[in-house]
Design a protein around this motif. Structure first.
Motif, mmCIF file in Angstrom:
data_model
loop_
_atom_site.group_PDB
_atom_site.id
_atom_site.type_symbol
_atom_site.label_atom_id
_atom_site.label_comp_id
_atom_site.label_asym_id
_atom_site.label_seq_id
_atom_site.Cartn_x
_atom_site.Cartn_y
_atom_site.Cartn_z
ATOM 1 N N GLN A 184 0.805 -1.233 0.000
ATOM 2 C CA GLN A 184 0.000 0.000 0.000
ATOM 3 C C GLN A 184 0.836 1.281 0.000
ATOM 4 O O GLN A 184 0.690 2.109 -0.887
ATOM 5 N N ILE A 185 1.703 1.449 0.988
ATOM 6 C CA ILE A 185 2.516 2.665 1.063
ATOM 7 C C ILE A 185 3.976 2.276 1.306
ATOM 8 O O ILE A 185 4.310 1.719 2.353
ATOM 9 N N HIS A 189 6.154 -1.954 2.431
ATOM 10 C CA HIS A 189 6.357 -3.203 1.693
ATOM 11 C C HIS A 189 7.237 -4.171 2.491
ATOM 12 O O HIS A 189 6.984 -5.378 2.537
ATOM 13 N N THR A 218 -8.189 0.754 0.020
ATOM 14 C CA THR A 218 -7.099 1.015 0.956
ATOM 15 C C THR A 218 -7.554 0.702 2.366
ATOM 16 O O THR A 218 -8.760 0.604 2.645
ATOM 17 N N PHE A 223 -4.595 6.101 0.897
ATOM 18 C CA PHE A 223 -3.454 6.555 0.092
ATOM 19 C C PHE A 223 -2.612 5.353 -0.290
ATOM 20 O O PHE A 223 -2.477 4.404 0.485
ATOM 21 N N ARG A 224 -2.074 5.397 -1.496
ATOM 22 C CA ARG A 224 -1.143 4.375 -1.967
ATOM 23 C C ARG A 224 0.109 5.056 -2.523
ATOM 24 O O ARG A 224 0.029 6.131 -3.108
ATOM 25 N N TYR A 225 1.225 4.364 -2.356
ATOM 26 C CA TYR A 225 2.483 4.864 -2.908
ATOM 27 C C TYR A 225 3.352 3.678 -3.297
ATOM 28 O O TYR A 225 3.681 2.827 -2.471
ATOM 29 N N LYS A 226 3.682 3.621 -4.575
ATOM 30 C CA LYS A 226 4.454 2.503 -5.132
ATOM 31 C C LYS A 226 3.747 1.161 -4.902
ATOM 32 O O LYS A 226 4.386 0.130 -4.685
ATOM 33 N N ASN A 228 0.249 0.469 -6.774
ATOM 34 C CA ASN A 228 -0.983 0.816 -7.466
ATOM 35 C C ASN A 228 -2.046 -0.265 -7.299
ATOM 36 O O ASN A 228 -1.731 -1.454 -7.235
#
Length: 239
Positions: A184-185, A189, A218, A223-226, A228
């Protein structure tokens, strides 16, 4: 929940009975009170305009009590040929209430069944989430294992990647799951990788193909980052 473009992926499988089968794979919608009616209607329209043989959703449709989002959930009944297994959030917020609302879905927690594809019986099994024990729901692992061992052209659905061993140890052709949100963010990971064998995407172990869907919604922070989100159309290819 921003809707992505369709991702198309070919997955190599060992069984020719599954050749060219198309599976639309969704996961982790996390529908809550902030989710818009327009978003759910658009999702349904996107799915219904895709040619597929079955649609699978690998857990976590809801992220609040069912009674608060009934109008949203009822829209999902316009989806066709849906096979669904619950996730930990579904269990927490009310899997029985969810099952009553989504009466056009095939709920397959701890269930086994066959579908017809090209005049062949394709075996499908669903294993309830690992959190089931906290909600007094028994995971019937032996039932699922015995069924998969008896049927060579098989697909297993579960929520968490951790359950991939049930597929690998029974020579199941395809294992589909979600739960991770792909982290997700970033850099979370790395935390997910500490507790799950796979973060996202396609993996092969022995005779099994494994696909981990990053999900649509989510959890916690919207919010998501790297990582998708995805709607994935899987095509099975026998080579």
């Amino acid at each position: 929940m921003k809707l992505p473009k369709i991702s198309n992926i070919n997955i190599n499988i060992k069984n020719e009975d599954l050749h060219n089968m198309q599976i639309l794979h969704l996961s982790d919608l996390h529908i809550n009170k902030r989710t818009s009616v327009e978003n759910i209607k658009t999702l349904v329209d996107i799915c219904n305009n895709i040619k597929y043989d079955i649609l699978v959703i690998t857990g976590d449709i809801i992220d609040c009590k069912v009674k608060k989002i009934q109008n949203l959930l009822k829209i999902l009944n316009n989806l066709e040929k849906v096979y669904y297994i619950s996730g930990n959030h579904d269990l927490f917020y009310g899997i029985k209430d969810l099952e009553k609302i989504l009466d056009n879905f095939n709920f397959i927690d701890n269930k086994t069944l066959f579908i017809k594809y090209n005049d062949k019986n394709i075996a499908i099994a669903g294993l309830s989430d690992r959190f089931s024990k906290f909600f007094k729901i028994k995971r019937d692992e032996n039932k699922i294992i015995n069924f998969l061992k008896k049927n060579k052209n098989s697909i297993l659905l579960a929520h968490q990647p951790k359950d991939y061993n049930f597929a690998v140890n029974t020579n199941t052709n395809l294992f589909l799951c979600g739960h991770t949100h792909g982290g997700q963010i970033f850099p979370f990971h790395y935390l997910v990788k500490l507790v799950q064998p796979f973060l996202n995407g396609l993996h092969y172990k022995k005779n099994s193909a494994i696909y981990v869907n990053k999900g649509l919604g989510t959890w916690g922070i919207d919010f998501r980052y790297k990582a998708n989100n995805e709607i994935t159309l899987i095509k099975l290819i026998h080579k």
